[in-house]
Design an enzyme around this catalytic site. Structure first.
Site, PDB file in Angstrom:
ATOM      1  N   GLU A 495       6.739  33.291  -0.253  1.00  8.61           N
ATOM      2  CA  GLU A 495       7.137  32.353  -1.300  1.00  8.61           C
ATOM      3  C   GLU A 495       6.004  31.948  -2.218  1.00  8.61           C
ATOM      4  O   GLU A 495       6.246  31.634  -3.376  1.00  8.61           O
ATOM      5  CB  GLU A 495       7.866  31.124  -0.729  1.00  8.61           C
ATOM      6  CG  GLU A 495       7.058  30.257   0.161  1.00  8.61           C
ATOM      7  CD  GLU A 495       7.895  29.155   0.803  1.00  8.61           C
ATOM      8  OE1 GLU A 495       8.937  28.782   0.271  1.00  8.61           O
ATOM      9  OE2 GLU A 495       7.462  28.659   1.864  1.00  8.61           O
ATOM     10  N   LYS A 610      11.916  22.387  -4.710  1.00  9.28           N
ATOM     11  CA  LYS A 610      11.721  21.736  -3.415  1.00  9.28           C
ATOM     12  C   LYS A 610      13.043  21.330  -2.767  1.00  9.28           C
ATOM     13  O   LYS A 610      13.190  21.368  -1.560  1.00  9.28           O
ATOM     14  CB  LYS A 610      10.831  20.511  -3.630  1.00  9.28           C
ATOM     15  CG  LYS A 610      10.428  19.803  -2.366  1.00  9.28           C
ATOM     16  CD  LYS A 610       9.257  20.493  -1.711  1.00  9.28           C
ATOM     17  CE  LYS A 610       8.912  19.895  -0.379  1.00  9.28           C
ATOM     18  NZ  LYS A 610       8.345  20.936   0.502  1.00  9.28           N
TER      19      LYS A 610
HETATM   20  C1  F6R Z   1      10.087  26.842   2.469  1.00  2.00           C
HETATM   21  C2  F6R Z   1      10.909  25.739   2.049  1.00  2.00           C
HETATM   22  C3  F6R Z   1      12.386  25.909   2.080  1.00  2.00           C
HETATM   23  C4  F6R Z   1      13.044  24.670   2.691  1.00  2.00           C
HETATM   24  C5  F6R Z   1      14.564  24.773   2.599  1.00  2.00           C
HETATM   25  C6  F6R Z   1      15.254  23.599   3.271  1.00  2.00           C
HETATM   26  O1  F6R Z   1       8.729  26.531   2.407  1.00  2.00           O
HETATM   27  O2  F6R Z   1      10.422  24.707   1.692  1.00  2.00           O
HETATM   28  O3  F6R Z   1      12.743  27.055   2.756  1.00  2.00           O
HETATM   29  O4  F6R Z   1      12.627  24.570   4.019  1.00  2.00           O
HETATM   30  O5  F6R Z   1      14.948  24.820   1.254  1.00  2.00           O
HETATM   31  O6  F6R Z   1      14.893  22.406   2.681  1.00  2.00           O
HETATM   32  P1  F6R Z   1      15.122  21.031   3.413  1.00  2.00           P
HETATM   33  O7  F6R Z   1      14.273  21.012   4.630  1.00  2.00           O
HETATM   34  O8  F6R Z   1      14.703  19.995   2.422  1.00  2.00           O
HETATM   35  O9  F6R Z   1      16.580  20.944   3.760  1.00  2.00           O
END
Ligand code: F6R
Length: 615
Positions: A495, A610
């Site tokens: 990524e 994010k």
């Molecule tokens: C990878 C990353 C994404 C998140 C995913 C889930 O570094 O940040 O793969 O882990 O989009 O996001 P959350 O944890 O906010 O539900």
């Protein structure tokens, strides 16, 4: 997964909205725009690119005076990123201006209907349809803006957090949310609107998080009223006192948020168990678990749903729960789970893991499980987030804001919280002896120091990164508790450096991926002592005989792997089920340094955001 910001009050609105957009850029950064009412006219500027591009363009184009403004930073859903599709969007009369985070799913028929009524559209966005729908309702029904927004939203299907105002009545902003977050900062005769509280931290600590299906009209010199969109009933909003501070959301001397967040892990992990674990007394106290312990004890199985890095934390948790609490666990991608008609029993416990607490697929999986009568427990980082409010109970990770788009400290703190839960459950179910319980607690207590020690390999890792930065592919291998870490290491590299990488269970290599190995292929192997060490050493032999380049993540003092590998990175020794908390650290640093050397945008990698609030 766009960021929205607004201000109405007595201060100059532009710097507040601009800085707010910079803080929300983690939510999307392919285009940005601001609209300001300067006391006489509505001015706006928008552009493809980042908020700094907007800043340059805007300050050259328009005056920045005015005490009411809204702004947007975009992650494209409908329409490519370009100036026209950027927000804000305007109604055909030019009176109404809107910013929107979310998706209006039925925008096509609405657009057609509006076209039939003489409306025209400049952009490809669903948002421009919404603002014209609001204008149409306002004219047809002869109602005020707040009412028009309400009627229009009741005709939409989809998700939104919106802020809209009328240049002819620039003393109010109408906001509403469904499925996308929206916080309102309450000051003295001023209001701040934002996707999260970070844009207004220096102005007020009082925030109202609108619930799904709520809207509000914010006006200067007037109390704000919150209503339900579907039936107009008034809601008594809960004003939350924010605990976050400015320092937490700044870089604090680091070149990137990601590096800062990697280095914050010893403290973040400590904060995760602080007040919950008394290692010397052999006590775990977690209200979210203790108050519902029967649900966990009686659970036929535990289902874990999450996406991305959080899903990897869920996989580690599967191993930990099964090992300690002897309960069957299934880990699912939330996006698959929600659409495949899963069999959910009301005696299942579903754990949803999400850093942001806003991920749309995870949220949908939670709703599905609740409909089936399962008990739903959330593990979130963002306090007050949608998932934390939708679940029956939960435990925050307390990692502090994670701003780098690539998740780092969220992962290790999720594993920490889940390990605490597994330990508590094992104890309550009588699956663990008192002495083992003490041993685990003491070991967990020492993990922050061990993470700090693992971080001291940074310079060594940077040198390894320099050797492999031009690789086109990379393999990550691990077994048992460290198989999910291999997946996570590969994800980090992909990524932020855009190098193709794959994570595999080490033993699976010979069922296919071994064909990829040649002298060009770096293979990162997690080979810590205990567990399947000897087996992993054999896997390393297999790679070596095919000339692969081996980077071993090993326990301090290791000899066997050192003799075989091209490079080793040591981590301190720990109990096997806690090794992921340490082995993850060098993988985060390796991908960080490679991305920096390749001159990639570490904190805002291309195409990502994010918080993924679209399906
Ligand atoms: C990878 C990353 C994404 C998140 C995913 C889930 O570094 O940040 O793969 O882990 O989009 O996001 P959350 O944890 O906010 O539900």
């Amino acid at each position: 997964m766009c960021g929205i910001v607004g201000y109405i009050g007595h201060r100059k609105a532009y710097p507040i909205v601009l800085n707010g957009l910079k803080r929300l850029e983690y939510r999307g950064y392919d285009s940005a725009g601001i609209a300001i009412y300067d006391g006489k006219e509505l001015k706006f500027s928008k552009t493809k690119g980042k908020v700094v591009d907007l800043e340059k363009k805007l300050e050259a184009e328009i005056s920045t005076e005015g005490t009411i403004a809204i702004g947007h930073t975009r992650w494209a859903t409908h329409g490519v990123p370009n100036d026209i599709n950027s927000h804000p969007h305007f109604s055909n009369s030019g009176d109404l201006v809107i910013i929107h985070n979310g998706i209006i799913e039925n925008y096509e028929p609405l657009k057609q209907e509006l076209k039939n009524r003489g409306y025209s559209f400049q952009s490809d966005t669903d948002t421009e349809v919404l603002v014209n729908l609001i204008e149409d309702v306002k004219k047809k029904e002869k109602v005020k803006l707040g009412k028009a927004v309400q009627i229009a939203l009741n005709q939409t299907i989809g998700a939104y957090a919106i802020a809209v105002f009328d240049r002819k009545k620039p003393n109010e902003i109408v906001v509403a949310r469904l499925g996308s977050p929206l916080a309102i900062g309450v000051g003295e005769n001023e209001y701040f609107i934002a996707s999260d509280a970070s844009p207004f931290l220096e102005y007020t600590k009082n925030a109202i998080y609108l619930e799904d299906g709520e809207m509000a009209v914010v006006r200067t010199h007037k109390d704000m009223k919150v209503r339900k969109i579907h039936d107009d009933s008034l809601v008594d909003p809960y004003v939350q006192e924010l605990q976050m501070n400015l320092e937490q959301i700044e870089k604090g001397g680091y070149d990137h948020f990601m590096l800062k967040e990697i280095y914050e892990q010893p403290d973040a992990i400590r904060d995760t168990f602080r007040g919950r674990m008394l290692a010397d007394q052999g006590i775990i106290k977690m209200a979210g678990i203790d108050d519902h312990i029967d649900k966990f004890i009686n659970a036929k199985r535990i289902l874990i749903v999450a996406c991305g890095t959080s899903w990897h934390a869920g996989l580690v948790a599967e191993y930990v729960f099964e090992e300690l609490a002897r309960v069957p666990v299934e880990v699912e991608y939330a996006s698959e789970f929600r659409y495949r008609n899963p069999v959910i029993d009301k005696e299942d416990v579903l754990i949803a893991i999400s850093q942001s607490g806003e991920t749309a697929d995870t949220m949908a999986a939670i709703k599905l499980a609740k409909e089936s009568g399962a008990f739903v427990f959330g593990v979130c980082n963002v306090v007050g987030s949608s998932i934390s409010r939708e679940t029956h109970a939960g435990a925050y990770t307390h990692a502090g804001p994670e701003i780098g788009v690539a998740s780092t400290k969220a992962f290790t703190t999720q594993i920490t919280v889940l390990t605490l839960i597994a330990l508590q459950l094992a104890k309550k179910k009588g699956k663990i002896s008192t002495s083992d319980f003490y041993t685990y607690l003491r070991e967990l207590d020492s993990i922050p120091e061990k993470v700090a020690e693992a971080l001291t390999s940074n310079e060594h890792i940077e040198k390894i990164a320099a050797i492999y930065k031009d690789a086109k592919n990379c393999l990550y291998l691990g077994r048992g508790f460290n198989f999910p870490v291999a997946l996570e290491g590969a994800l980090k590299l992909k990524e932020i450096s855009y190098i193709h990488a794959e994570g595999y269970p080490a033993a699976e290599m010979k069922h296919g991926p071994i064909a990829l190995i040649d002298e060009q292929m770096p293979v990162v192997v997690i080979a810590t002592k205990k567990g399947h060490y000897e087996k992993v050493v054999s896997n390393i032999q297999e790679i070596k005989s095919r000339s692969g380049k081996i980077i071993g993540i090993v326990t301090k003092g290791d000899v066997d792997v050192k003799n075989l590998a091209d490079h080793v990175i040591e981590v301190p020794e720990t109990i096997e089920l806690m090794t992921p908390l340490l082995t993850t650290i060098p993988l985060q640093l390796l991908s960080y340094h490679i991305a920096v050397m390749l001159d990639k945008n570490v904190d805002q990698p291309r195409n990502l955001a994010k918080s993924v609030t679209v399906e």
